[in-house]
Structures are given as structure tokens and as C-alpha cells.
Design a protein around this motif. Sequence first.
Motif, PDB file in Angstrom:
ATOM      1  N   ILE A 238      18.005  23.035 -23.781  1.00 41.69           N
ATOM      2  CA  ILE A 238      17.660  21.733 -24.360  1.00 41.69           C
ATOM      3  C   ILE A 238      16.457  21.830 -25.307  1.00 41.69           C
ATOM      4  CG2 ILE A 238      18.671  20.320 -22.528  1.00 41.69           C
ATOM      5  CD1 ILE A 238      15.841  19.919 -21.385  1.00 41.69           C
ATOM      6  N   HIS A 239      16.323  20.793 -26.110  1.00 45.53           N
ATOM      7  CA  HIS A 239      15.247  20.723 -27.101  1.00 45.53           C
ATOM      8  C   HIS A 239      14.748  19.281 -27.131  1.00 45.53           C
ATOM      9  CE1 HIS A 239      13.018  21.395 -30.797  1.00 45.53           C
ATOM     10  NE2 HIS A 239      13.667  20.420 -31.384  1.00 45.53           N
ATOM     11  N   VAL A 240      13.446  19.111 -26.970  1.00 44.37           N
ATOM     12  CA  VAL A 240      12.865  17.766 -26.984  1.00 44.37           C
ATOM     13  C   VAL A 240      12.464  17.426 -28.419  1.00 44.37           C
ATOM     14  CG1 VAL A 240      11.095  16.244 -26.056  1.00 44.37           C
ATOM     15  CG2 VAL A 240      12.009  18.104 -24.635  1.00 44.37           C
ATOM     16  N   LEU A 241      13.116  16.421 -28.973  1.00 46.75           N
ATOM     17  CA  LEU A 241      12.836  16.005 -30.352  1.00 46.75           C
ATOM     18  C   LEU A 241      11.550  15.195 -30.398  1.00 46.75           C
ATOM     19  CD1 LEU A 241      16.495  14.892 -31.010  1.00 46.75           C
ATOM     20  CD2 LEU A 241      15.406  16.866 -32.091  1.00 46.75           C
ATOM     21  N   HIS A 242      10.976  15.106 -31.552  1.00 46.07           N
ATOM     22  CA  HIS A 242       9.844  14.221 -31.890  1.00 46.07           C
ATOM     23  C   HIS A 242       8.904  13.877 -30.732  1.00 46.07           C
ATOM     24  CE1 HIS A 242      12.819  11.387 -30.501  1.00 46.07           C
ATOM     25  NE2 HIS A 242      13.392  11.194 -31.652  1.00 46.07           N
ATOM     26  N   ILE A 243       8.179  14.880 -30.261  1.00 50.68           N
ATOM     27  CA  ILE A 243       7.190  14.645 -29.195  1.00 50.68           C
ATOM     28  C   ILE A 243       6.040  13.811 -29.769  1.00 50.68           C
ATOM     29  CG2 ILE A 243       5.471  15.782 -27.722  1.00 50.68           C
ATOM     30  CD1 ILE A 243       7.582  18.061 -27.431  1.00 50.68           C
ATOM     31  N   SER A 244       5.775  12.688 -29.101  1.00 49.71           N
ATOM     32  CA  SER A 244       4.834  11.702 -29.648  1.00 49.71           C
ATOM     33  C   SER A 244       3.628  11.460 -28.756  1.00 49.71           C
ATOM     34  CB  SER A 244       5.556  10.365 -29.850  1.00 49.71           C
ATOM     35  OG  SER A 244       5.986   9.851 -28.587  1.00 49.71           O
ATOM     36  N   SER A 245       3.649  12.022 -27.536  1.00 54.28           N
ATOM     37  CA  SER A 245       2.625  11.624 -26.559  1.00 54.28           C
ATOM     38  C   SER A 245       2.090  12.803 -25.761  1.00 54.28           C
ATOM     39  CB  SER A 245       3.226  10.616 -25.573  1.00 54.28           C
ATOM     40  OG  SER A 245       4.176  11.272 -24.755  1.00 54.28           O
ATOM     41  N   GLU A 246       0.898  12.609 -25.271  1.00 48.40           N
ATOM     42  CA  GLU A 246       0.320  13.575 -24.338  1.00 48.40           C
ATOM     43  C   GLU A 246       1.138  13.615 -23.045  1.00 48.40           C
ATOM     44  OE1 GLU A 246      -3.774  12.770 -23.368  1.00 48.40           O
ATOM     45  OE2 GLU A 246      -4.022  14.779 -22.511  1.00 48.40           O
ATOM     46  N   ALA A 247       1.664  12.459 -22.648  1.00 55.70           N
ATOM     47  CA  ALA A 247       2.363  12.360 -21.360  1.00 55.70           C
ATOM     48  C   ALA A 247       3.602  13.245 -21.272  1.00 55.70           C
ATOM     49  CB  ALA A 247       2.745  10.908 -21.097  1.00 55.70           C
TER      50      ALA A 247
END
Length: 483
Positions: A238-247
Motif C-alpha cells: 500500500i501507499h499513503v497518498l497526500h500525508i497532511s498531518s503529524e497524526a
Amino acid sequence: MSETPFTADLVLTGGTVVTGKTRYRADIAIKDGLIALLGKPETMPAAREIVDVSGKFLLPGAIDMHVHFREPGYTHKEDWRTGTAAAAMGGTTTVFEMPNTNPPTRSVVELRQKQEAARKAHVDFGLYGLLAEDNIDELTGLIEGGVNAFKCFMGNTFGNLPSPSTGAMLEGFEVIAPSGLRISLHAETASIMAWRQQRLMAAGRNDPLAHIAARPAIVAAEAVARAAELAEWTGARIHVLHISSEAELRPLADAKARGVEITGETCPCYLLLDTRDYARLGSVIRVNPPVREASDSEAIWNALRNGVIDMIATDHAPHTPEEKRKEIIWQADCGFPGVETQMPLMLNEVSRGRISLEHYVRISAENPAMAFGLWPAKGRIEPGAEADIAVVDMERTETIRADALHSRGKITPFEGVSVTGIPIHTLVRGRFVQRDRKLIEQTSGWGRQVTAIQRMPAPNPKHVDQTLAACLQGPVVASGASS
Ligand code: DOR
Ligand code: ZN
């Protein structure tokens, strides 16, 4: 007289080649679309053309795993010609295009339609197939039909494709895992967002910051953690798109530490904008997931530096200015163009000393090539690799202007930003698609679909005996009878 037994199509002379580890002076000889030779000027073969790139840097062209080119269906926003023209202007030589077109790329029929539309491409491309609630039976056809990866919208966004239930996702992961193809996730949990947005709308919140209130970072963190569990169970990549947060970083790092085949990307807007920009930009800044706090940007920068985040992408999501500029935030379309501005924006950060040029090559070219099976043919400047090259002038400064973008989406949150570090030529398999800051129009049609050169082996699934497909054949667990 050179004793080299071939004539090159092109020699780039006088430049500095940049890899993920180092930089060095070398001339490059290109033949039949491949890098034939690297070395000192005196070792170069005769060439049909010699181009002087003294003082410039030669980077592997950027590989952007996340663009929306809108064709078929939404060509007033973008099409394959304009989207790939923007890529060529931005030093990007390969793009992976998303399936939320109309129709969406949900079966092999629509895959063929998209391949037809993509015949206009200036740069090379991969195509995402959709993994949704209602197309599980189409996944095998998409794999056999030649998709390069899958996209799963865990949360709603443009196109309003129904987000799959966790049940459908699990079956989808089981079906895709053995192919080794990576599944890219829009990791935002739909039910949390729908609940909160409806509550906020009922309370009369229509301001830009209400968009973040509807999609707090827990939305993304919960989705990343859940998807990582399913990937670990099934062996899916898998690949996590557009990481936007520290969380999101904790579940991402935890999953990596457990050996889950997971990678992550972020985009320039999450590195360079934060909540302080909402008042100035209004609805133009609306994007899914939202731009968040300055502390999130800082954490994302750190994760990019320490390798928890693997790559930079753009989520190039063009809309018209009319579709973006709205008084009521819920009515503004989400996203903005990015494929033309990514490299200048990030090279500007290199100029400011926030990352090295070598590191930029890792996150823009090497890591995406490795994660999506394009390495070693793409993502590096070495003999035998495809000659996908961005020639970069680190002394040149330009001002970003939406009107000058090649995308049809003439609106950007980076309007008026001055950037130092510009791709002045772009080559795709040895051919100039951009030269001296001008698009080479005739190269529309030169781009071709990539094949996963190195078909990646499927990681070890933990529970292959319990897949739904296996269970549908009959009992798969011991009945309890002793022998
Ligand atoms: O803001 C966004 N716009 N985020 C997405 O995930 C999709 C994109 C689009 O297609 O417009
Ligand atoms: Zn997207």
C-alpha cells in the motif's frame, strides 16, 4: 578520433549529474532513448546533436505518483494533452494518473478508454485502476488488462465515488495482493467526515476553516492505521497518498517497523502552506485532505528528512477559477494544479537549504521508481536507464503565475510566489519535450504507458488460506475431527 563504435543521438555536455547520494561532473550520451554512456567529454562518442548544459544540474525526471488529468469526462478542467504539457514544463517525466474520471477507471472497458485518451501524452504515464465498493469482480480484469497500480478512496472527494466498506477493502486487498501491484489510498475515513460535515453545516459553518473541522487529522490517522492492518493481513502493498498531518506519521512508522509493505507521499501544499494562509487564500486553499497547522508541516518536513515519508507527489487536481472561488466553503471544488510547480517549489526549498539536491532526487525520482516497480529503468541517470532527465538551473528565478500554467486549471495557491531553481529542459526517453522553457508541441503522443519492468513479488500474506475467495469454495479451517 573517438574509437567508440556508435554515434549518439544526443550528448549533454558540461553538466553535473545528481543522484540520491552524490553529484559529479559528467557528460551524458543518449542513444535510442537510453543513457548509453556517462563520462568525461573526451570519452563521448560522436553525436547527431550536442547540447551545452554547463553550470546546470542533471536530475532524473520527477516521477509523480498522483495526478488527476480529468479525461475522460471533465475535460473543461484538464485533458491528457494539457496535463502532460504541464508535467513536461515542470521537469516531470512520468505521472501516475488517478481513476476518478467520468467514467471512472473501474473495469477494463474504462481502462481502454483511458489508454485511448492518454495517447496524447507528452510524458510517460502509469494508470490507476479503481478499488471501490462495487467493482471487486473487475479487479482481476484490471490487473490482467494492464493497470499499473490501484487507487482506493477511503473517503469521498471529487467525483463522489462511493468509498468501499472495510469488508470490500479487505476482499479487494486479497485479490490484488498476489499481483504485487501497489494500492494507493486516499486515507480519510468517510463516515467520520460525513458525520462532522453534516453537523457543521447544520450549525451554519460555511467559512474556509470549517473544512478542517470536518476533516480533523484523526480522519487520516484512523484510515492509515486501518489500511495498514488490512495490508499486513493480506500481504498487499500500500501507499499513503497526500500525508497532511503529524497524526498519520505514527501509524505509518509503526506499520513500517512491523514490516508492512507501506510507503507514503506528501505534496508541496502540506509542506509550504498552513492554517495561517486560509484568510488570505479563502476557498482556493480547499483540498482533500486539508492544509493543516504549522506544527503539522514541521512534522511532515521531519518525516521527509528521516525517511518515514518516502516521496513527494502533487495530487495535481485542476478546477476552473469559478469552481474554486466560492463564498460557501462546501461549494468550492477541492484541489489545485501542482504538476508544473512541484519541482520549482521544492528546488526553491533546496536553494533555501531545507533539503539537499541529492535528497530531492531520492524523494522525487528514486523512491517512487522503486516503490512502483519502475526501477531500474526509470528514476536514475545511469547507463542502461531510460533517458528521462530534468536539466535544472539552480540560479534561475521565476514567479509562479496561474495564467502562465499549461494546465487548464488557471488558479493556484502559490500565485505570485518567487522560486529559484527551474527545470529549463525536460527529456523523456531522450527526446526534448520541453526546451528552454518552451513546450515542444509535437511531442504530444510521445508519452507511453510504463510497464512494471520489475514485476514486484507479492509480499508474504499472513492469512492466504482464509481469503474470501478460498472460503467461498468451502470450509477452510480444520473441522475439529482428530485422526
Ligand atoms: O482535493 C482533492 N482533489 N483531493 C483529492 O483527493 C481528489 C482531488 C480531485 O480529484 O479533485
Ligand atoms: Zn488525488
